[in-house]
Design a protein around this motif. Structure first.
Motif, PDB file in Angstrom:
ATOM      1  N   ILE A 250     -17.265  13.475 -18.439  1.00 46.72           N
ATOM      2  CA  ILE A 250     -16.242  13.696 -19.469  1.00 46.72           C
ATOM      3  C   ILE A 250     -14.899  13.924 -18.796  1.00 46.72           C
ATOM      4  O   ILE A 250     -14.795  14.697 -17.837  1.00 46.72           O
ATOM      5  N   VAL A 251     -13.877  13.258 -19.309  1.00 45.12           N
ATOM      6  CA  VAL A 251     -12.504  13.541 -18.878  1.00 45.12           C
ATOM      7  C   VAL A 251     -11.759  14.158 -20.051  1.00 45.12           C
ATOM      8  O   VAL A 251     -11.633  13.531 -21.109  1.00 45.12           O
ATOM      9  N   TYR A 252     -11.302  15.393 -19.864  1.00 45.96           N
ATOM     10  CA  TYR A 252     -10.470  16.047 -20.867  1.00 45.96           C
ATOM     11  C   TYR A 252      -9.029  15.584 -20.640  1.00 45.96           C
ATOM     12  O   TYR A 252      -8.365  16.019 -19.691  1.00 45.96           O
ATOM     13  N   VAL A 253      -8.563  14.690 -21.488  1.00 45.01           N
ATOM     14  CA  VAL A 253      -7.181  14.214 -21.389  1.00 45.01           C
ATOM     15  C   VAL A 253      -6.309  15.240 -22.095  1.00 45.01           C
ATOM     16  O   VAL A 253      -6.210  15.284 -23.319  1.00 45.01           O
ATOM     17  N   ASN A 254      -5.688  16.076 -21.284  1.00 44.69           N
ATOM     18  CA  ASN A 254      -5.001  17.261 -21.789  1.00 44.69           C
ATOM     19  C   ASN A 254      -3.491  17.094 -21.692  1.00 44.69           C
ATOM     20  O   ASN A 254      -2.977  16.626 -20.686  1.00 44.69           O
ATOM     21  N   ALA A 255      -2.786  17.481 -22.747  1.00 47.55           N
ATOM     22  CA  ALA A 255      -1.323  17.402 -22.729  1.00 47.55           C
ATOM     23  C   ALA A 255      -0.683  18.753 -23.022  1.00 47.55           C
ATOM     24  O   ALA A 255       0.474  18.809 -23.436  1.00 47.55           O
ATOM     25  N   HIS A 256      -1.424  19.831 -22.792  1.00 45.77           N
ATOM     26  CA  HIS A 256      -0.904  21.174 -23.072  1.00 45.77           C
ATOM     27  C   HIS A 256      -1.298  22.120 -21.950  1.00 45.77           C
ATOM     28  O   HIS A 256      -2.485  22.334 -21.680  1.00 45.77           O
ATOM     29  N   GLY A 257      -0.293  22.694 -21.314  1.00 43.54           N
ATOM     30  CA  GLY A 257      -0.538  23.579 -20.184  1.00 43.54           C
ATOM     31  C   GLY A 257      -1.395  24.778 -20.510  1.00 43.54           C
ATOM     32  O   GLY A 257      -2.159  25.256 -19.668  1.00 43.54           O
ATOM     33  N   GLY A 258      -1.297  25.286 -21.745  1.00 39.34           N
ATOM     34  CA  GLY A 258      -2.071  26.460 -22.128  1.00 39.34           C
ATOM     35  C   GLY A 258      -3.564  26.231 -22.178  1.00 39.34           C
ATOM     36  O   GLY A 258      -4.352  27.183 -22.217  1.00 39.34           O
ATOM     37  N   ASN A 259      -3.976  24.960 -22.164  1.00 41.26           N
ATOM     38  CA  ASN A 259      -5.411  24.644 -22.194  1.00 41.26           C
ATOM     39  C   ASN A 259      -6.028  24.514 -20.805  1.00 41.26           C
ATOM     40  O   ASN A 259      -7.258  24.522 -20.673  1.00 41.26           O
ATOM     41  N   MET A 260      -5.206  24.361 -19.797  1.00 40.24           N
ATOM     42  CA  MET A 260      -5.695  23.923 -18.494  1.00 40.24           C
ATOM     43  C   MET A 260      -6.787  24.813 -17.920  1.00 40.24           C
ATOM     44  O   MET A 260      -7.876  24.335 -17.577  1.00 40.24           O
ATOM     45  N   GLN A 261      -6.525  26.092 -17.776  1.00 34.84           N
ATOM     46  CA  GLN A 261      -7.486  26.968 -17.110  1.00 34.84           C
ATOM     47  C   GLN A 261      -8.785  27.069 -17.904  1.00 34.84           C
ATOM     48  O   GLN A 261      -9.872  27.215 -17.333  1.00 34.84           O
ATOM     49  N   HIS A 262      -8.680  26.947 -19.222  1.00 32.47           N
ATOM     50  CA  HIS A 262      -9.868  27.075 -20.063  1.00 32.47           C
ATOM     51  C   HIS A 262     -10.742  25.825 -19.980  1.00 32.47           C
ATOM     52  O   HIS A 262     -11.973  25.915 -19.997  1.00 32.47           O
ATOM     53  N   LEU A 263     -10.118  24.671 -19.858  1.00 32.62           N
ATOM     54  CA  LEU A 263     -10.887  23.440 -19.684  1.00 32.62           C
ATOM     55  C   LEU A 263     -11.580  23.421 -18.330  1.00 32.62           C
ATOM     56  O   LEU A 263     -12.710  22.936 -18.199  1.00 32.62           O
ATOM     57  N   ARG A 264     -10.923  23.956 -17.321  1.00 31.79           N
ATOM     58  CA  ARG A 264     -11.557  24.056 -16.004  1.00 31.79           C
ATOM     59  C   ARG A 264     -12.796  24.955 -16.072  1.00 31.79           C
ATOM     60  O   ARG A 264     -13.812  24.670 -15.445  1.00 31.79           O
ATOM     61  N   GLU A 265     -12.680  26.039 -16.832  1.00 30.51           N
ATOM     62  CA  GLU A 265     -13.810  26.952 -16.959  1.00 30.51           C
ATOM     63  C   GLU A 265     -14.977  26.269 -17.679  1.00 30.51           C
ATOM     64  O   GLU A 265     -16.137  26.413 -17.288  1.00 30.51           O
ATOM     65  N   VAL A 266     -14.683  25.526 -18.737  1.00 24.82           N
ATOM     66  CA  VAL A 266     -15.736  24.795 -19.443  1.00 24.82           C
ATOM     67  C   VAL A 266     -16.398  23.788 -18.510  1.00 24.82           C
ATOM     68  O   VAL A 266     -17.624  23.654 -18.480  1.00 24.82           O
ATOM     69  N   GLY A 267     -15.587  23.073 -17.732  1.00 20.52           N
ATOM     70  CA  GLY A 267     -16.136  22.121 -16.784  1.00 20.52           C
ATOM     71  C   GLY A 267     -17.072  22.775 -15.794  1.00 20.52           C
ATOM     72  O   GLY A 267     -18.125  22.221 -15.443  1.00 20.52           O
ATOM     73  N   ARG A 268     -16.712  23.967 -15.343  1.00 21.10           N
ATOM     74  CA  ARG A 268     -17.577  24.690 -14.395  1.00 21.10           C
ATOM     75  C   ARG A 268     -18.904  25.057 -15.054  1.00 21.10           C
ATOM     76  O   ARG A 268     -19.983  24.916 -14.442  1.00 21.10           O
ATOM     77  N   ARG A 269     -18.857  25.516 -16.290  1.00 21.87           N
ATOM     78  CA  ARG A 269     -20.097  25.879 -16.989  1.00 21.87           C
ATOM     79  C   ARG A 269     -21.031  24.677 -17.097  1.00 21.87           C
ATOM     80  O   ARG A 269     -22.241  24.777 -16.841  1.00 21.87           O
TER      81      ARG A 269
ATOM     82  N   ARG B  62     -21.086  21.984 -15.291  1.00 25.39           N
ATOM     83  CA  ARG B  62     -21.558  21.561 -13.969  1.00 25.39           C
ATOM     84  C   ARG B  62     -22.648  22.486 -13.447  1.00 25.39           C
ATOM     85  O   ARG B  62     -23.631  22.036 -12.846  1.00 25.39           O
ATOM     86  N   GLU B  63     -22.480  23.780 -13.654  1.00 26.37           N
ATOM     87  CA  GLU B  63     -23.488  24.723 -13.174  1.00 26.37           C
ATOM     88  C   GLU B  63     -24.840  24.462 -13.828  1.00 26.37           C
ATOM     89  O   GLU B  63     -25.889  24.660 -13.209  1.00 26.37           O
ATOM     90  N   ASP B  64     -24.830  24.035 -15.088  1.00 31.71           N
ATOM     91  CA  ASP B  64     -26.074  23.714 -15.796  1.00 31.71           C
ATOM     92  C   ASP B  64     -26.553  22.288 -15.517  1.00 31.71           C
ATOM     93  O   ASP B  64     -27.607  21.885 -16.033  1.00 31.71           O
ATOM     94  N   GLU B  65     -25.768  21.528 -14.759  1.00 29.85           N
ATOM     95  CA  GLU B  65     -26.035  20.109 -14.504  1.00 29.85           C
ATOM     96  C   GLU B  65     -26.171  19.330 -15.810  1.00 29.85           C
ATOM     97  O   GLU B  65     -26.942  18.364 -15.917  1.00 29.85           O
ATOM     98  N   ALA B  66     -25.377  19.758 -16.798  1.00 26.69           N
ATOM     99  CA  ALA B  66     -25.363  19.057 -18.084  1.00 26.69           C
ATOM    100  C   ALA B  66     -24.403  17.879 -18.052  1.00 26.69           C
ATOM    101  O   ALA B  66     -24.668  16.834 -18.647  1.00 26.69           O
ATOM    102  N   ALA B  67     -23.272  18.074 -17.378  1.00 23.55           N
ATOM    103  CA  ALA B  67     -22.259  17.016 -17.306  1.00 23.55           C
ATOM    104  C   ALA B  67     -21.265  17.370 -16.223  1.00 23.55           C
ATOM    105  O   ALA B  67     -21.154  18.529 -15.801  1.00 23.55           O
ATOM    106  N   PHE B  68     -20.530  16.359 -15.778  1.00 22.96           N
ATOM    107  CA  PHE B  68     -19.388  16.575 -14.904  1.00 22.96           C
ATOM    108  C   PHE B  68     -18.149  16.340 -15.756  1.00 22.96           C
ATOM    109  O   PHE B  68     -17.900  15.219 -16.213  1.00 22.96           O
ATOM    110  N   ALA B  69     -17.403  17.402 -16.009  1.00 21.22           N
ATOM    111  CA  ALA B  69     -16.234  17.335 -16.889  1.00 21.22           C
ATOM    112  C   ALA B  69     -15.010  17.804 -16.123  1.00 21.22           C
ATOM    113  O   ALA B  69     -15.017  18.880 -15.523  1.00 21.22           O
ATOM    114  N   VAL B  70     -13.945  16.987 -16.164  1.00 22.12           N
ATOM    115  CA  VAL B  70     -12.721  17.331 -15.446  1.00 22.12           C
ATOM    116  C   VAL B  70     -11.531  17.322 -16.394  1.00 22.12           C
ATOM    117  O   VAL B  70     -11.480  16.556 -17.351  1.00 22.12           O
TER     118      VAL B  70
END
Length: 264
Positions: free
Chosen positions: A104-123, A125-133
């Motif tokens: 999954i690629v989160y095409v983000n255009a808002h700075g306020g979302n950045m850190q939260h999308l990174r956190e979701v991507g980590r979750r 990945r840790e579950d090996e459910a998906a690779f999301a950036v």
């Protein structure tokens, strides 16, 4: 390929061959007197759908409201609390994995979302459910943006103004460009954003009375088209790289050996 326009058999055919999805995200928040509150999610959706169409990947509906607490002093701004935003995006993403998507690629255009999308991507990945950036369009072409705008501005500035001039010109209040520049802050450093090394602000209004930065009069539709094309090409290349990668190579590396040399 826009998910909501397809039938379920067509989507079944897609996931039989591909496992990549593009998720556009933005915000609904103030962007000064000259741009609509839709600015961020319009940019995210336009880039995501264009890149997905060019490269042949799946694009989902857009998440229009993000984390915008730092713009709440301005009328109309909509925001969700960070934990709820993260949980929603994670649930949205896990729904995609249920249907066969694992990149999954989160095409983000808002700075306020950045850190939260990174956190979701980590979750995920840790579950090996998906690779999301998380992908931020202007960060993919920093040199170009710096070259064509003398006073760029991190929010509501000429780069976003030019993009909307290209994507949705009817929504730009061109008679307000000078007011946006003169009522805001052309150079963020002029607002003394730090004191003795500490950031002394939390909200946009702390530094800019009208909520925007940069010289909006420097924006043109032609510049908007140039940066749109450049960012789209970067996104296409990212999608192709992700599609070519082995899923196992995208997952977390194993823990280092805690007892090197031991005989177990």
């Amino acid at each position: 390929m826009y998910l909501a326009d397809q039938t379920w058999p067509e989507l079944g055919d897609y996931v039989a061959e591909e496992s990549v999805a593009v998720v556009p995200l933005g915000s609904t928040e103030q962007h000064g007197p000259h741009l609509p509150l839709a600015t961020d999610h319009l940019i995210a959706e336009a880039l995501a759908r264009e890149a997905a169409d060019r490269a042949g990947y799946l694009c989902t509906p857009t998440i229009n409201v993000g984390v915008s607490t730092h713009h709440m002093q301005f009328h109309g701004t909509m925001s969700v609390d960070p934990p709820q935003f993260r949980d929603y995006v994670e649930s949205f993403s896990r729904n995609l994995t249920y249907h066969g998507i694992d990149r999954i690629v989160y095409v983000n255009a808002h700075g306020g979302n950045m850190q939260h999308l990174r956190e979701v991507g980590r979750r995920l990945r840790e579950d090996e459910a998906a690779f999301a950036v998380e992908w931020m369009w202007d960060e993919s072409i920093p040199e170009l943006v710096s070259d064509i705008f003398e006073h760029n501005g991190p929010h509501g500035g000429p780069k976003e103004t030019a993009m909307i001039m290209h994507i949705a010109p009817e929504l730009v209040r061109e008679d307000k460009l000078e007011a946006a520049r003169d009522g805001g802050v052309v150079n963020l450093l002029d607002g003394n954003p730090t004191i003795h090394g500490a950031r002394n602000y939390y909200d946009a209004i702390d530094n800019s009375e009208n909520g925007v930065f940069g010289d909006q009069t420097d924006a043109t539709p032609e510049k908007g088209e140039e940066i749109f094309e450049a960012a789209t090409e970067q996104l296409v290349q990212l999608l192709d790289w992700l599609d070519d990668a082995r899923f196992s190579d995208l997952m977390a590396k194993p823990h280092v050996d805690p007892q090197p040399g031991s005989r177990r």
